[in-house]
Design an enzyme around this catalytic site. Structure first.
Site, PDB file in Angstrom:
ATOM      1  CD  GLU A 260      -2.513  -1.580  -0.211  1.00 54.36           C
ATOM      2  OE1 GLU A 260      -2.403  -1.033  -0.451  1.00 54.36           O
ATOM      3  OE2 GLU A 260      -2.699  -2.689  -0.179  1.00 54.36           O
ATOM      4  N   GLY A 261       1.646   1.641  -0.487  1.00 49.00           N
ATOM      5  CA  GLY A 261       3.713   2.403  -0.434  1.00 49.00           C
ATOM      6  C   GLY A 261       3.962   1.652  -0.160  1.00 49.00           C
TER       7      GLY A 261
END
Length: 598
Positions: free
Chosen positions: A441-442
């Site tokens: 998620e980054g």
């Protein structure tokens, strides 16, 4: 064997005493969240986490998922039964609008009980977690027909969801994406391409899997401006809305991973699979970011959750394990050694985890409450203010809590000594599971760059200035309260360091962007220290008020809060000065070496 007990009392204290949830009864869904209701829901969630999800955590890690020759995937023994109980309890739709089968309760309550589920079994909880993110994206960007077709079954948990972004050559830089979508005469699209690292991409726990897939429509612009989002169901729906023919999407392989073995992280192959556009052409990132932002908050919660369960096991071991004698004299005269818990360095480790975790819980619930206000308030100004803070906090919550979640899982493992390295004690799994939260998620470096490069200057710095004012006002309003002096003075010092670091970026990052890049991770952690320090100051104030009003059975609980708050301010908050010094060192030595010198 590992242990876990959901921290229900701590959750209720944060919701009721610190956040004063009853003040928000004017928001939709909050009037139903009475004190008794909160206690009942938290208690039932704890029971599910402790008695259903937790018992299959260690075995699920050991067994993992298996891909059959027909590209179907079998989850570990007990997972399907556990997921069925989760689904039947209505947990999937706790905060989803009632019109789609949800209960419409506050997102902050969904977040609170989500911690228990993730602590008990992070890998298993990812299946409903991805589904809830997909539900959020469809709620915001789906057409009425798409909402009607997919949401009721997803909220019910009969169908699950995924998000498909990453490709073999393309991680964070989605502009390099190659998956393509070809328009068809019936309004659908043929989706072709390969996605990797797809959590819950294929499994045996639901009747259908609703994939949300980023792809580029033929002829669309290059880069991120030409990306669209599509619903690609595992089974294409028939006219009556039930699953029909198998779509041409399949699991090519299960990734061999360091941790979260119970989650089927898949390579997904799309071979002209039938898909349906969500929202507007070439605006897919707008829709996907709804899911990604929700997922980033969920991943931050994972960091907190793993730290909590690792801490509980380390504290339990430290109370029982006899090793050495206390520096201040024998504490266990009937035994040949004293328990580990008497040693200051063991206490240092446990108190560090405890202070970060309890402060992080308040931070997470406070941020989730901002989400509720941003989405449910009738006051436009109130919505905007809450949304500003939510956007600012998302990279901090994700980056700081997952970095610390891994650090604290390792710290808890260290308490066990050699036994922590042995699989049967479960500490290895917590370390391995915690590691992924810093990446997906980054990756956390991207979160730090997002904070410094985008969030600080957004809307002229409106969010950061409002938060600085809120924290400063709290310190000023409580400045003359002698019982809170320890907390307000340390918080004000941390805020001063944060403001100085922010000003340094303003003066030095525009002309030399590498200064922002080199200092971004330190700045993210500096910001996290101050926000969690703010949470501890609020906790201390609530604890003092509780004691003044006659704590009764909660007296020890509240006094322990004050001790832990003081530890955070004295032992952890001073790190803001170190972070500020690093930021102000700039990028020169970081960037000076030639690439060949590494």
């Amino acid at each position: 064997m590992p242990i876990y007990k959901a921290p229900v009392n701590d959750t209720l204290f944060i919701l009721n005493d610190v956040l004063s949830l009853e003040r928000y009864n004017n928001l939709p869904g909050f009037a139903d969240a009475t004190g008794d209701m909160l206690e009942a829901i938290a208690g039932e969630a704890a029971k599910l986490a402790e008695e259903v999800l937790f018992p299959v955590n260690l075995s699920g890690d050991q067994e993992g998922c298996k891909r059959n020759d027909d590209a179907t995937v079998v989850t570990p023994k007990g997972y399907k039964q556990a997921f069925d109980l989760y689904r039947q309890g209505g947990w999937m739709g706790l905060a989803v609008p009632e019109e789609f089968g949800g209960q419409g309760l506050p997102y902050v309550l969904h977040t609170a009980v989500g911690e228990y589920m993730s602590s008990a079994n992070m890998a298993l909880t990812m299946y409903p977690g991805l589904t809830q993110g997909a539900i959020a994206a469809i709620l915001v960007h789906g057409s009425d027909e798409q909402k009607a077709a997919y949401l009721p079954k997803m909220v019910e948990g009969t169908w699950t969801g995924t998000m498909n972004l990453t490709e073999p050559h393309c991680g964070t830089d989605l502009g390099l994406l190659r998956s393509k979508a070809v328009p068809q005469a019936d309004g659908s699209y043929k989706i072709s391409g390969q996605k990797i690292f797809i959590s819950a991409g294929e499994h045996d726990m639901s009747e259908n899997i609703v994939h949300l897939v980023l792809a580029r429509i033929e002829g669309a612009p290059e880069g991120v401006k030409g990306i669209s989002l599509f619903i690609v169901p595992k089974y294409v729906l028939k006219d009556d809305g039930t699953p029909g023919t198998r779509n041409t999407v399949s699991c090519g392989a299960i990734e061999h991973k360091m941790g979260i073995h119970g989650n089927s992280t898949c390579v997904m192959n799309y071979d002209e699979a039938k898909g349906f556009l969500i929202g507007t052409e070439n605006k897919g990132l707008n829709a996907m970011f709804v899911m990604m932002n929700e997922a980033r908050l969920g991943v931050g919660l994972q960091g907190l959750s793993i730290a909590e369960v690792a801490y509980q096991n380390a504290a339990n071991y430290a109370r029982e394990r006899l090793q050495g004698r206390s520096l201040s004299g024998v504490k266990n005269p009937d035994g040949k050694a004293d328990p580990l818990i008497v040693h200051p360095d063991i206490r240092r480790a446990l108190m560090t985890i405890k202070a970060w975790t309890e402060g992080g819980r308040a931070f997470t619930l406070w941020t989730a409450l901002k989400s509720d206000i941003a989405h449910r308030s009738a006051d436009e100004k109130e919505r905007q203010s809450a949304d500003d803070i939510l956007g600012l906090m998302t990279p901090i919550l994700k980056g700081v809590l997952t970095d610390k979640g891994f650090d604290h899982a390792v710290m808890a493992q260290q308490v066990f000594g050699g036994h922590g390295y042995i699989e049967e004690h479960g500490m290895s799994q917590y370390v391995r599971d915690a590691r992924i939260a810093m990446i997906y998620e980054g990756a956390n470096g991207i979160q730090a760059l997002d904070l410094v490069g985008r969030k600080l200057g957004m809307n002229g710095g409106r969010a950061v200035m409002a938060l600085f004012k809120e924290i400063g006002d709290f310190c000023e309003e409580n400045r003359n309260d002698e019982k809170l002096a320890t907390f307000t003075k340390a918080l004000k010092k941390g805020l001063n360091d944060l403001q100085a670091g922010t000003m340094w970026f303003m003066q030095n990052a525009m002309a030399k962007p590498d200064n922002a890049g080199a200092g971004s991770t330190d700045y993210m952690h500096l910001f996290g220290l101050v926000v969690i320090g703010y949470m501890w100051a609020k906790i201390a104030k609530a604890a003092e008020e509780g004691l003044a009003n006659g704590a009764g059975e909660r007296e020890d609980f509240l006094k322990n809060k004050l001790i832990t708050a003081k530890f955070f301010m004295e032992r952890l908050m001073p790190e803001t000065g170190l972070r500020k010094t690093r930021i102000e060192a700039g990028a020169d030595t970081t960037m000076e070496l030639a690439a060949e010198a590494f």
